[in-house]
Design a protein around this motif. Structure first.
Motif, PDB file in Angstrom:
ATOM      1  N   VAL A 162      -4.821 -12.650   6.036  1.00 38.32           N
ATOM      2  CA  VAL A 162      -4.784 -12.354   4.593  1.00 38.32           C
ATOM      3  C   VAL A 162      -3.689 -13.174   3.924  1.00 38.32           C
ATOM      4  O   VAL A 162      -2.704 -13.570   4.556  1.00 38.32           O
ATOM      5  CB  VAL A 162      -4.541 -10.848   4.310  1.00 38.32           C
ATOM      6  CG1 VAL A 162      -5.727 -10.018   4.759  1.00 38.32           C
ATOM      7  CG2 VAL A 162      -3.261 -10.357   4.957  1.00 38.32           C
ATOM      8  N   ARG A 163      -3.891 -13.390   2.628  1.00 38.28           N
ATOM      9  CA  ARG A 163      -2.856 -14.100   1.867  1.00 38.28           C
ATOM     10  C   ARG A 163      -1.936 -13.038   1.243  1.00 38.28           C
ATOM     11  O   ARG A 163      -2.430 -12.106   0.589  1.00 38.28           O
ATOM     12  CB  ARG A 163      -3.509 -14.935   0.768  1.00 38.28           C
ATOM     13  CG  ARG A 163      -2.489 -15.724  -0.029  1.00 38.28           C
ATOM     14  CD  ARG A 163      -3.136 -16.493  -1.122  1.00 38.28           C
ATOM     15  NE  ARG A 163      -3.999 -17.555  -0.602  1.00 38.28           N
ATOM     16  CZ  ARG A 163      -4.712 -18.351  -1.369  1.00 38.28           C
ATOM     17  NH1 ARG A 163      -4.704 -18.189  -2.682  1.00 38.28           N
ATOM     18  NH2 ARG A 163      -5.458 -19.305  -0.857  1.00 38.28           N
ATOM     19  N   PRO A 164      -0.631 -13.146   1.457  1.00 40.67           N
ATOM     20  CA  PRO A 164       0.261 -12.090   0.935  1.00 40.67           C
ATOM     21  C   PRO A 164       0.393 -12.106  -0.585  1.00 40.67           C
ATOM     22  O   PRO A 164       0.333 -13.167  -1.205  1.00 40.67           O
ATOM     23  CB  PRO A 164       1.598 -12.405   1.600  1.00 40.67           C
ATOM     24  CG  PRO A 164       1.530 -13.839   1.976  1.00 40.67           C
ATOM     25  CD  PRO A 164       0.094 -14.184   2.201  1.00 40.67           C
ATOM     26  N   ILE A 165       0.545 -10.911  -1.130  1.00 41.91           N
ATOM     27  CA  ILE A 165       0.804 -10.785  -2.566  1.00 41.91           C
ATOM     28  C   ILE A 165       2.320 -10.763  -2.732  1.00 41.91           C
ATOM     29  O   ILE A 165       3.019 -10.057  -2.009  1.00 41.91           O
ATOM     30  CB  ILE A 165       0.168  -9.488  -3.112  1.00 41.91           C
ATOM     31  CG1 ILE A 165      -1.355  -9.565  -2.965  1.00 41.91           C
ATOM     32  CG2 ILE A 165       0.578  -9.220  -4.547  1.00 41.91           C
ATOM     33  CD1 ILE A 165      -2.048  -8.232  -3.060  1.00 41.91           C
ATOM     34  N   GLU A 166       2.800 -11.526  -3.677  1.00 43.26           N
ATOM     35  CA  GLU A 166       4.259 -11.678  -3.882  1.00 43.26           C
ATOM     36  C   GLU A 166       4.713 -10.699  -4.938  1.00 43.26           C
ATOM     37  O   GLU A 166       4.163 -10.635  -6.030  1.00 43.26           O
ATOM     38  CB  GLU A 166       4.411 -13.096  -4.377  1.00 43.26           C
ATOM     39  CG  GLU A 166       5.584 -14.010  -4.056  1.00 43.26           C
ATOM     40  CD  GLU A 166       6.345 -13.952  -2.775  1.00 43.26           C
ATOM     41  OE1 GLU A 166       7.485 -13.485  -2.846  1.00 43.26           O
ATOM     42  OE2 GLU A 166       5.848 -14.432  -1.748  1.00 43.26           O
ATOM     43  N   THR A 220      -5.035  -0.740   4.884  1.00 45.18           N
ATOM     44  CA  THR A 220      -3.657  -0.925   5.378  1.00 45.18           C
ATOM     45  C   THR A 220      -2.828  -1.708   4.360  1.00 45.18           C
ATOM     46  O   THR A 220      -3.296  -2.708   3.817  1.00 45.18           O
ATOM     47  CB  THR A 220      -3.682  -1.717   6.711  1.00 45.18           C
ATOM     48  OG1 THR A 220      -4.529  -1.047   7.634  1.00 45.18           O
ATOM     49  CG2 THR A 220      -2.286  -1.853   7.307  1.00 45.18           C
ATOM     50  N   LEU A 221      -1.606  -1.239   4.135  1.00 42.82           N
ATOM     51  CA  LEU A 221      -0.649  -2.024   3.360  1.00 42.82           C
ATOM     52  C   LEU A 221       0.412  -2.521   4.337  1.00 42.82           C
ATOM     53  O   LEU A 221       1.109  -1.722   4.967  1.00 42.82           O
ATOM     54  CB  LEU A 221       0.011  -1.172   2.268  1.00 42.82           C
ATOM     55  CG  LEU A 221       1.111  -1.895   1.485  1.00 42.82           C
ATOM     56  CD1 LEU A 221       0.532  -3.022   0.627  1.00 42.82           C
ATOM     57  CD2 LEU A 221       1.905  -0.932   0.614  1.00 42.82           C
ATOM     58  N   GLY A 260     -10.707  -0.536   3.730  1.00 48.73           N
ATOM     59  CA  GLY A 260     -10.971  -1.056   5.069  1.00 48.73           C
ATOM     60  C   GLY A 260     -10.388  -2.424   5.344  1.00 48.73           C
ATOM     61  O   GLY A 260     -10.754  -3.070   6.326  1.00 48.73           O
ATOM     62  N   ARG A 261      -9.459  -2.871   4.495  1.00 54.12           N
ATOM     63  CA  ARG A 261      -8.868  -4.209   4.663  1.00 54.12           C
ATOM     64  C   ARG A 261      -7.346  -4.099   4.710  1.00 54.12           C
ATOM     65  O   ARG A 261      -6.760  -3.117   4.254  1.00 54.12           O
ATOM     66  CB  ARG A 261      -9.244  -5.118   3.475  1.00 54.12           C
ATOM     67  CG  ARG A 261     -10.730  -5.226   3.184  1.00 54.12           C
ATOM     68  CD  ARG A 261     -11.379  -6.416   3.891  1.00 54.12           C
ATOM     69  NE  ARG A 261     -10.702  -7.687   3.670  1.00 54.12           N
ATOM     70  CZ  ARG A 261     -11.035  -8.556   2.715  1.00 54.12           C
ATOM     71  NH1 ARG A 261     -12.004  -8.260   1.844  1.00 54.12           N
ATOM     72  NH2 ARG A 261     -10.423  -9.716   2.628  1.00 54.12           N
ATOM     73  N   VAL A 262      -6.750  -5.173   5.203  1.00 50.35           N
ATOM     74  CA  VAL A 262      -5.287  -5.246   5.197  1.00 50.35           C
ATOM     75  C   VAL A 262      -4.840  -5.956   3.923  1.00 50.35           C
ATOM     76  O   VAL A 262      -5.372  -7.019   3.583  1.00 50.35           O
ATOM     77  CB  VAL A 262      -4.756  -6.017   6.434  1.00 50.35           C
ATOM     78  CG1 VAL A 262      -3.238  -6.205   6.354  1.00 50.35           C
ATOM     79  CG2 VAL A 262      -5.131  -5.289   7.720  1.00 50.35           C
ATOM     80  N   THR A 263      -3.894  -5.360   3.215  1.00 52.97           N
ATOM     81  CA  THR A 263      -3.266  -6.024   2.067  1.00 52.97           C
ATOM     82  C   THR A 263      -1.814  -6.292   2.446  1.00 52.97           C
ATOM     83  O   THR A 263      -1.104  -5.364   2.833  1.00 52.97           O
ATOM     84  CB  THR A 263      -3.310  -5.110   0.816  1.00 52.97           C
ATOM     85  OG1 THR A 263      -4.670  -4.761   0.565  1.00 52.97           O
ATOM     86  CG2 THR A 263      -2.709  -5.804  -0.398  1.00 52.97           C
ATOM     87  N   ALA A 264      -1.422  -7.537   2.371  1.00 50.51           N
ATOM     88  CA  ALA A 264      -0.038  -7.883   2.740  1.00 50.51           C
ATOM     89  C   ALA A 264       0.793  -8.080   1.482  1.00 50.51           C
ATOM     90  O   ALA A 264       0.330  -8.654   0.491  1.00 50.51           O
ATOM     91  CB  ALA A 264      -0.025  -9.148   3.581  1.00 50.51           C
ATOM     92  N   LEU A 265       2.009  -7.570   1.541  1.00 51.19           N
ATOM     93  CA  LEU A 265       2.898  -7.624   0.389  1.00 51.19           C
ATOM     94  C   LEU A 265       4.211  -8.267   0.822  1.00 51.19           C
ATOM     95  O   LEU A 265       4.789  -7.877   1.842  1.00 51.19           O
ATOM     96  CB  LEU A 265       3.156  -6.183  -0.066  1.00 51.19           C
ATOM     97  CG  LEU A 265       3.592  -5.928  -1.487  1.00 51.19           C
ATOM     98  CD1 LEU A 265       2.519  -6.369  -2.474  1.00 51.19           C
ATOM     99  CD2 LEU A 265       3.845  -4.430  -1.672  1.00 51.19           C
TER     100      LEU A 265
END
Lengths: 194, 265
Positions: A185-189, A170-171, A27-32
């Protein structure tokens, strides 16, 4: 939660993903984020079932309904915007809901009745976004969804996307940290493999 | 002073094209007439006027139309059967490696086999009344199969991925993604196939001599040294073949919007 464990993908000698571990919160946004060639799109394709990993696994994908915005628009050129969207929706979906969503994304008037091949790049991008966000999906994969939008359209569309992504797993793949910030959100690198 | 209306603007190129076509036809008729006069023997080369006259005489008889009907039903029947079998075969081969492995070499073999081999084989296996149907079917089916299979293989993979990701059912995917990709190949196959069906079908009739067929009438023309009859029947075959090719293209053109826009609910 979707748990990615030890995910590895090679193309010939080139290792694109090397034992990647990543969690996509429910249920969350994950930013890549990451440079070209770091495997962002490959990861998206693995999540969508369009590619098979060489090693590792993705847990929590069973029976999930998927939707995606690809890097390319991938629209049926001869169909109108509404027909492109309705193609992926249940037959019971109210057609006026589709028109409303397209209007919210900034498409109206002529653009709703023309085949999408006659639309501008930005308009086509919005159709691709509405298609993904209206789909009844449990996992959204958005691969550089705002690519090709001008700044005014981008703000409008990003607001629409943020609203529609609320509460959905969400990705978000992006090159722009501001886009991740917009979603809070803080993006994952991801780093490029040698 | 004259003015140009929009109607003039649209009819002008059409009239020019028609005028050019008539000039080309007139040129070749003049060449034919000149050659016939130079040869000076109607038995070897008949004049266009004599052919037209003979065609007019034939057209006034019931047997002329009966003969055309006999060959038309069989040759067009063979073509339609080949269209159905070719499309189904290509669809099966595209989803099954086993079907592909079994049918593709078979289709290549049929394609390379001389038409006369089929004609003789069919005459051994069946009576001559079915000859044109079977031969035109055998000649057309590899063309439809190959072109449609090529169309299926050239579908836009990125759109097929979209359909797979979103779980679009086949009945909706077909008119939105598959048919638009395959239709131009199918139309091209049909346009080649209809001409080939007539050529091979009539050739089969000339050899097998089914009673009441165009091929039989052409054979009789040869026996009785009636060059005018031979040319008249040839003109009939060209006209039907050309007309059918245009009809198939027109029908598919008319059906295209319905085929392409019918699906997404």
């Amino acid at each position: 939660m979707i748990a990615i464990r030890g995910l590895t993908k090679r193309f010939g000698d080139q290792v694109v993903l090397d034992a990647l571990d990543l969690d996509l919160a429910e249920g969350r946004v994950t930013a890549l984020m990451g440079p070209n060639g770091s495997g962002k799109t490959t990861l998206a394709r693995l999540l969508l079932g369009l590619a098979v990993p060489d090693a590792g696994e993705i847990r929590g994908l069973d029976d999930r309904r998927l939707a995606a915005v690809f890097q390319e628009d991938r629209l049926c050129e001869q169909l109108t915007a509404a027909r492109n969207v309705r193609l992926v929706l249940a037959r019971t979906t109210d057609p006026s809901a589709v028109d409303d969503a397209l209007r919210l994304a900034g498409l109206d008037g002529d653009t709703l009745v023309k085949p999408v091949r006659e639309l501008s790049g930005g308009q086509r991008r919005r159709v691709a976004i509405v298609r993904a966000l209206m789909a009844d999906a449990d996992l959204l994969v958005l691969d550089e969804p705002f690519k090709g939008l001008d700044s005014e359209a981008k703000t409008l569309v990003m607001s629409y996307v943020r609203e529609r992504c609320a509460g959905r797993t969400t990705l978000l793949i992006t090159h722009d940290p501001a886009e991740a910030e917009w979603f809070g959100v803080r993006p994952i690198e991801l780093t490029r493999q040698k | 002073m004259t003015s140009t209306t929009s109607a003039d603007a649209t009819t002008h190129p059409l009239q020019r094209r028609l005028g050019r076509l008539l000039l080309v036809i007139a040129f070749w008729l003049a060449v034919w007439q000149g050659a016939a006069l130079a040869v000076g023997q109607e038995l070897l080369l008949v004049t266009p006027g004599a052919v037209l006259l003979r065609l007019g005489e034939l057209a006034r008889t019931a047997s002329f139309w009966g003969t055309i009907g006999y060959s038309f039903v069989r040759i067009v029947g063979g073509f339609l059967l080949a269209a159905v079998v070719g499309v189904l075969g290509a669809a099966l081969a595209s989803v099954s490696r086993i079907v592909d492995a079994l049918t593709t070499p078979m289709v290549s073999a049929v394609r390379s086999t001389p038409v006369v081999s089929f004609i003789i084989l069919v005459l051994i296996w069946a009576d001559s009344s079915r000859l044109a149907l079977i031969v035109s079917f055998l000649m057309v089916v590899p063309i439809i199969y190959s072109t449609v299979l090529e169309g299926i293989r050239n579908r836009d993979r990125s759109l097929l991925e979209v359909a797979a990701v979103f779980g679009v059912p086949l009945r909706r995917r077909l008119p939105a993604i598959d048919i638009p990709a395959v239709l131009p190949y199918f139309v091209a196959g049909c346009r080649i196939g209809i001409g080939l069906a007539w050529k091979s079908g009539v050739a089969a009739e000339v050899i097998g001599l089914p009673q009441g067929s165009i091929g039989e009438r052409m054979y009789q023309a040869k026996i009785f040294l009636s060059t005018a009859d031979l040319f008249a029947w040839t003109v009939v075959i060209i006209a039907i073949s050309y007309g059918l090719e245009r009809l198939v293209a027109w029908l598919l053109g008319r059906a295209q919007p319905r085929l392409l826009h019918g699906a997404p609910a």
